[in-house]
Design a protein around this motif. Structure first.
Motif, PDB file in Angstrom:
ATOM      1  N   LEU A  61     -11.953 -20.917  -6.946  1.00 35.17           N
ATOM      2  CA  LEU A  61     -11.334 -19.595  -6.780  1.00 35.17           C
ATOM      3  C   LEU A  61     -11.342 -18.854  -8.115  1.00 35.17           C
ATOM      4  O   LEU A  61     -10.289 -18.564  -8.693  1.00 35.17           O
ATOM      5  N   PRO A  62     -12.520 -18.520  -8.617  1.00 34.12           N
ATOM      6  CA  PRO A  62     -12.576 -17.834  -9.919  1.00 34.12           C
ATOM      7  C   PRO A  62     -12.053 -16.407  -9.820  1.00 34.12           C
ATOM      8  O   PRO A  62     -12.319 -15.699  -8.848  1.00 34.12           O
ATOM      9  N   TYR A  63     -11.286 -16.003 -10.809  1.00 36.16           N
ATOM     10  CA  TYR A  63     -10.790 -14.620 -10.919  1.00 36.16           C
ATOM     11  C   TYR A  63     -10.038 -14.173  -9.654  1.00 36.16           C
ATOM     12  O   TYR A  63     -10.101 -13.011  -9.270  1.00 36.16           O
ATOM     13  N   PHE A  64      -9.307 -15.085  -9.028  1.00 33.26           N
ATOM     14  CA  PHE A  64      -8.664 -14.715  -7.765  1.00 33.26           C
ATOM     15  C   PHE A  64      -7.593 -13.645  -7.962  1.00 33.26           C
ATOM     16  O   PHE A  64      -7.357 -12.829  -7.068  1.00 33.26           O
ATOM     17  N   LYS A  65      -6.960 -13.605  -9.136  1.00 28.49           N
ATOM     18  CA  LYS A  65      -5.945 -12.576  -9.365  1.00 28.49           C
ATOM     19  C   LYS A  65      -6.566 -11.186  -9.411  1.00 28.49           C
ATOM     20  O   LYS A  65      -6.002 -10.230  -8.868  1.00 28.49           O
ATOM     21  N   ASN A  66      -7.726 -11.070 -10.054  1.00 30.61           N
ATOM     22  CA  ASN A  66      -8.414  -9.783 -10.093  1.00 30.61           C
ATOM     23  C   ASN A  66      -8.849  -9.352  -8.691  1.00 30.61           C
ATOM     24  O   ASN A  66      -8.760  -8.171  -8.327  1.00 30.61           O
ATOM     25  N   LYS A  67      -9.338 -10.306  -7.914  1.00 33.22           N
ATOM     26  CA  LYS A  67      -9.782  -9.990  -6.552  1.00 33.22           C
ATOM     27  C   LYS A  67      -8.607  -9.544  -5.680  1.00 33.22           C
ATOM     28  O   LYS A  67      -8.727  -8.605  -4.885  1.00 33.22           O
ATOM     29  N   LEU A  68      -7.473 -10.214  -5.831  1.00 29.39           N
ATOM     30  CA  LEU A  68      -6.297  -9.843  -5.051  1.00 29.39           C
ATOM     31  C   LEU A  68      -5.753  -8.490  -5.484  1.00 29.39           C
ATOM     32  O   LEU A  68      -5.281  -7.703  -4.658  1.00 29.39           O
ATOM     33  N   ASN A  69      -5.817  -8.206  -6.772  1.00 30.97           N
ATOM     34  CA  ASN A  69      -5.357  -6.914  -7.255  1.00 30.97           C
ATOM     35  C   ASN A  69      -6.230  -5.791  -6.698  1.00 30.97           C
ATOM     36  O   ASN A  69      -5.730  -4.729  -6.326  1.00 30.97           O
ATOM     37  N   ALA A  70      -7.536  -6.024  -6.628  1.00 28.38           N
ATOM     38  CA  ALA A  70      -8.445  -5.033  -6.061  1.00 28.38           C
ATOM     39  C   ALA A  70      -8.162  -4.824  -4.576  1.00 28.38           C
ATOM     40  O   ALA A  70      -8.150  -3.685  -4.072  1.00 28.38           O
ATOM     41  N   LEU A  71      -7.919  -5.921  -3.853  1.00 26.31           N
ATOM     42  CA  LEU A  71      -7.589  -5.808  -2.432  1.00 26.31           C
ATOM     43  C   LEU A  71      -6.271  -5.071  -2.247  1.00 26.31           C
ATOM     44  O   LEU A  71      -6.127  -4.245  -1.332  1.00 26.31           O
ATOM     45  N   SER A  72      -5.306  -5.350  -3.112  1.00 27.54           N
ATOM     46  CA  SER A  72      -4.010  -4.672  -3.020  1.00 27.54           C
ATOM     47  C   SER A  72      -4.176  -3.169  -3.183  1.00 27.54           C
ATOM     48  O   SER A  72      -3.597  -2.374  -2.425  1.00 27.54           O
ATOM     49  N   ARG A  73      -4.980  -2.750  -4.162  1.00 28.55           N
ATOM     50  CA  ARG A  73      -5.247  -1.317  -4.348  1.00 28.55           C
ATOM     51  C   ARG A  73      -5.884  -0.711  -3.104  1.00 28.55           C
ATOM     52  O   ARG A  73      -5.517   0.386  -2.668  1.00 28.55           O
ATOM     53  N   ASP A  74      -6.847  -1.430  -2.528  1.00 25.32           N
ATOM     54  CA  ASP A  74      -7.524  -0.918  -1.324  1.00 25.32           C
ATOM     55  C   ASP A  74      -6.538  -0.741  -0.175  1.00 25.32           C
ATOM     56  O   ASP A  74      -6.603   0.238   0.580  1.00 25.32           O
ATOM     57  N   LEU A  75      -5.608  -1.689  -0.015  1.00 20.51           N
ATOM     58  CA  LEU A  75      -4.627  -1.605   1.070  1.00 20.51           C
ATOM     59  C   LEU A  75      -3.693  -0.414   0.872  1.00 20.51           C
ATOM     60  O   LEU A  75      -3.338   0.271   1.833  1.00 20.51           O
ATOM     61  N   TYR A  76      -3.291  -0.169  -0.375  1.00 16.89           N
ATOM     62  CA  TYR A  76      -2.439   0.989  -0.648  1.00 16.89           C
ATOM     63  C   TYR A  76      -3.182   2.288  -0.344  1.00 16.89           C
ATOM     64  O   TYR A  76      -2.624   3.217   0.257  1.00 16.89           O
ATOM     65  N   LEU A  77      -4.451   2.354  -0.737  1.00 17.54           N
ATOM     66  CA  LEU A  77      -5.230   3.570  -0.507  1.00 17.54           C
ATOM     67  C   LEU A  77      -5.515   3.775   0.978  1.00 17.54           C
ATOM     68  O   LEU A  77      -5.387   4.882   1.502  1.00 17.54           O
ATOM     69  N   ASP A  78      -5.900   2.711   1.676  1.00 11.58           N
ATOM     70  CA  ASP A  78      -6.244   2.819   3.094  1.00 11.58           C
ATOM     71  C   ASP A  78      -5.052   3.254   3.937  1.00 11.58           C
ATOM     72  O   ASP A  78      -5.214   3.956   4.950  1.00 11.58           O
ATOM     73  N   ASN A  79      -3.857   2.827   3.540  1.00  9.31           N
ATOM     74  CA  ASN A  79      -2.657   3.134   4.330  1.00  9.31           C
ATOM     75  C   ASN A  79      -1.895   4.352   3.818  1.00  9.31           C
ATOM     76  O   ASN A  79      -0.889   4.743   4.424  1.00  9.31           O
ATOM     77  N   GLY A  80      -2.357   4.944   2.709  1.00 12.52           N
ATOM     78  CA  GLY A  80      -1.691   6.123   2.184  1.00 12.52           C
ATOM     79  C   GLY A  80      -0.329   5.853   1.583  1.00 12.52           C
ATOM     80  O   GLY A  80       0.522   6.748   1.535  1.00 12.52           O
ATOM     81  N   TRP A  81      -0.102   4.626   1.098  1.00 10.55           N
ATOM     82  CA  TRP A  81       1.180   4.289   0.481  1.00 10.55           C
ATOM     83  C   TRP A  81       1.165   4.697  -0.999  1.00 10.55           C
ATOM     84  O   TRP A  81       0.115   4.728  -1.638  1.00 10.55           O
ATOM     85  N   ASP A  82       2.372   4.994  -1.536  1.00  8.06           N
ATOM     86  CA  ASP A  82       2.494   5.263  -2.970  1.00  8.06           C
ATOM     87  C   ASP A  82       2.232   3.973  -3.741  1.00  8.06           C
ATOM     88  O   ASP A  82       2.894   2.955  -3.514  1.00  8.06           O
ATOM     89  N   MET A  83       1.281   4.036  -4.645  1.00  9.02           N
ATOM     90  CA  MET A  83       0.836   2.830  -5.344  1.00  9.02           C
ATOM     91  C   MET A  83       1.645   2.597  -6.611  1.00  9.02           C
ATOM     92  O   MET A  83       1.792   3.500  -7.434  1.00  9.02           O
ATOM     93  N   PRO A  84       2.194   1.398  -6.791  1.00  6.77           N
ATOM     94  CA  PRO A  84       2.890   1.082  -8.044  1.00  6.77           C
ATOM     95  C   PRO A  84       1.939   1.189  -9.225  1.00  6.77           C
ATOM     96  O   PRO A  84       0.750   0.900  -9.117  1.00  6.77           O
ATOM     97  N   ARG A  85       2.492   1.591 -10.380  1.00  6.39           N
ATOM     98  CA  ARG A  85       1.646   1.774 -11.556  1.00  6.39           C
ATOM     99  C   ARG A  85       0.968   0.482 -11.989  1.00  6.39           C
ATOM    100  O   ARG A  85      -0.163   0.480 -12.462  1.00  6.39           O
TER     101      ARG A  85
END
Length: 424
Positions: free
Chosen positions: A126-150
Motif C-alpha cells: 500500500l505505497p503512498y496510501f495517505k496521499n491516495k486517500l487524500n486525493a479521493l477525499s478531495r474528489d468526494l468533497y468536490l463531487d458532492n459540493g461540500w465545503d472542503m476543509p483547508r
C-alpha cells in the motif's frame, strides 16, 4: 468526506471496537465478502490465520469514512466510496468487511480489508496510501459540493481552530444593562439622608461607595467597574458633597476592589457548583430521552430486519418452486426454458434486495431526522453551559486579581479551573 486509514494487526481488538454499542447508538455489519464466517470476529480470525503463513504482521487495512455533519449520505453512497477507495489502493477482490455506525444522529462507515493475497501468500503493498486517500477525499468533497476543509484542499493548511469544542467556545460576554445600575444608585440616594446610610443602601445592591482619584465620590459595582456618582445621579458634584462630605474618610478604589474580591470569589465558586448541577440535571434528562429513543429505534430496525427475512424466505421458496426437477428439469434445460426461469428468478431476487435496501434506508432516514432534533437540544444545552462557564471563569479571574492585588498565579489558576470543564 474525511478518510482515515491504517495498516494494523489485532483483528480481535478491531472487531470488538467496531461492534461496540455503548459508544455507538446503532451498529450494523453491512457486508462480509470472501469470508467463510458470518460474523466480524470470525472473519478477522480467518485473516489472521492466513497471515501466519507470511511474515506480515499488519494483515488488515482499516479505513473510516466520515462525511460532513450537515451531509446526508446513504449507505449505497458509502459503499460506492468504499469501492473507489478499494480500487485506488489496489485492494480489488480482497476479503472485505463493511460496518455502519450511527452516533449522535450521524452515520459513518468503516471498511476493513485483509491485505493477504491467499493465492500468492503475500501482503498487498500500500505505497503512498495517505496521499491516495487524500486525493479521493478531495474528489468526494468536490463531487458532492461540500465545503472542503483547508487541510484537505491544501496540505499544511489545517485550521488550528477546528476542534470539537470550538463551536462551544464562541461565547461572548453579555454587557450589563446600564439602566440597572442607575436605578439602583438613584433609589439608594432617595432612601438615605447621610453618607453611612447611602453606603449601606448601595451595598444591598452589591455596590460600594469609594473615594475616587480625581472624580470625588465614585460607585464600584459588583463587577469592579468604577462609575462617577454625580454622573450616575445626574446631579452636580457640589450637591453630592453637601450630603456626603468630601469623602476623605472613604476607602480607596483598590481597597474596595480587594474587599469585593474577598466577598465575591466564594459566591462565584458557589455559582460554578450550581451551574454544574443545573446542567447536569438537564443533561441527564436529555440522556434519558436519548436512551429511550435508541432502544425504540433499535427495536424498529430489528422488526424490519425480521420482517424482511421472512419475506425473503417466502419469495425464495416461490422462485425455487419454479425450477422443475427430474426429467422435467432435464427437458427444460434442453429447451432453454430452465435458463429463462433462472434469469427471471435472479432479476426478481435483485429487485427484492434493492426494495428491502430502500425500505431500510427510509426507516433509517426517519429515525435520523428524529435523532437530529434531539441532537440540536444537546448542542443548545452544551452551548449555554459553555457560555455560562466561560463567563464564570472570567469573573473568578477578575475577583482573584482584586482580592490578591495581582494576577492569579499558577495555584490560583488551578483553583479557578476547578469545576469549569464542559460536560458532554
Amino acid at each position: 468526506m474525511i478518510l482515515k486509514g491504517s495498516q494494523r494487526g489485532g483483528g480481535q481488538d478491531l472487531a470488538a471496537h467496531l461492534m461496540r454499542t455503548d459508544d455507538n447508538e446503532h451498529v450494523r455489519v453491512h457486508e462480509l465478502r470472501e469470508f467463510a464466517s458470518d460474523n466480524l470476529r470470525g472473519a478477522f480470525k480467518e485473516a489472521e490465520a492466513i497471515s501466519r503463513g507470511t511474515k506480515c504482521r499488519q494483515y488488515l487495512f482499516s479505513l473510516s469514512f466520515s462525511p460532513p455533519e450537515s451531509a446526508r449520505v446513504s449507505e449505497a453512497e458509502f459503499v460506492k466510496a468504499i469501492d473507489e477507495a478499494e480500487k485506488r489502493l489496489g485492494l480489488d477482490g480482497q476479503p472485505r468487511a463493511i460496518v455502519f455506525h450511527e452516533k449522535e444522529g450521524r452515520l459513518h462507515a468503516h471498511g476493513v480489508w485483509s491485505r493477504i493475497d491467499a493465492a500468492s501468500m503475500t501482503a498487498v503493498p500500500l505505497p503512498y496510501f495517505k496521499n491516495k486517500l487524500n486525493a479521493l477525499s478531495r474528489d468526494l468533497y468536490l463531487d458532492n459540493g461540500w465545503d472542503m476543509p483547508r487541510g484537505i484542499a491544501q496540505a499544511g493548511m489545517r485550521d488550528p481552530l477546528n476542534f470539537t469544542l470550538a463551536e462551544w467556545q464562541q461565547a461572548k460576554r453579555q454587557g450589563q444593562d446600564p439602566r440597572w445600575l442607575k436605578a439602583a444608585v438613584q433609589s439608594s440616594w432617595r432612601a438615605s439622608d447621610s453618607g453611612p446610610a447611602f453606603s449601606g443602601a448601595l451595598e444591598e445592591h452589591g455596590c460600594f461607595l469609594a473615594k475616587g482619584d480625581r472624580r470625588g465620590h465614585v460607585v464600584i459595582d459588583h463587577d469592579g467597574e468604577v462609575h462617577s456618582l454625580s454622573r450616575v445621579l445626574g446631579i452636580k458634584t457640589n450637591d453630592v458633597k453637601a450630603r456626603l462630605g468630601d469623602g476623605e474618610a472613604l476607602q480607596s478604589i483598590d481597597a474596595i476592589r480587594k474587599k469585593l474580591g474577598e466577598r465575591m470569589t466564594p459566591a462565584l465558586k458557589r455559582h460554578v457548583t450550581e451551574s454544574r448541577e443545573k446542567f447536569g440535571k438537564a443533561s441527564a434528562l436529555l440522556g434519558d430521552a436519548k436512551a429511550e429513543m435508541t432502544l425504540r429505534h433499535r427495536d424498529g430496525r430489528g422488526k424490519l430486519e425480521q420482517d424482511q427475512k421472512c419475506a425473503w424466505d417466502a419469495e425464495t421458496k416461490v422462485r425455487t418452486a419454479r425450477l422443475p426437477k427430474g426429467l422435467s428439469g432435464i427437458w427444460h434445460r434442453i429447451t432453454g426454458k430452465y435458463q429463462q426461469v433462472r434469469a427471471q428468478n435472479e432479476t426478481e431476487a435483485k429487485a427484492s434486495r434493492e426494495r428491502q435496501a430502500e425500505e431500510r434506508q427510509r426507516l433509517v432516514d426517519r429515525q435520523r431526522e428524529e435523532r437530529a432534533r434531539l441532537q440540536v437540544m444537546f448542542k443548545e444545552l452544551r452551548k449555554r453551559q459553555a457560555e455560562e462557564l466561560l463567563e464564570l471563569r472570567r469573573e473568578l479571574g477578575r475577583f482573584f486579581k482584586f482580592s490578591r492585588g495581582l494576577d492569579p498565579g499558577p495555584t490560583q489558576r488551578r483553583e479557578m479551573s476547578v469545576g469549569l470543564r464542559l460536560e458532554r
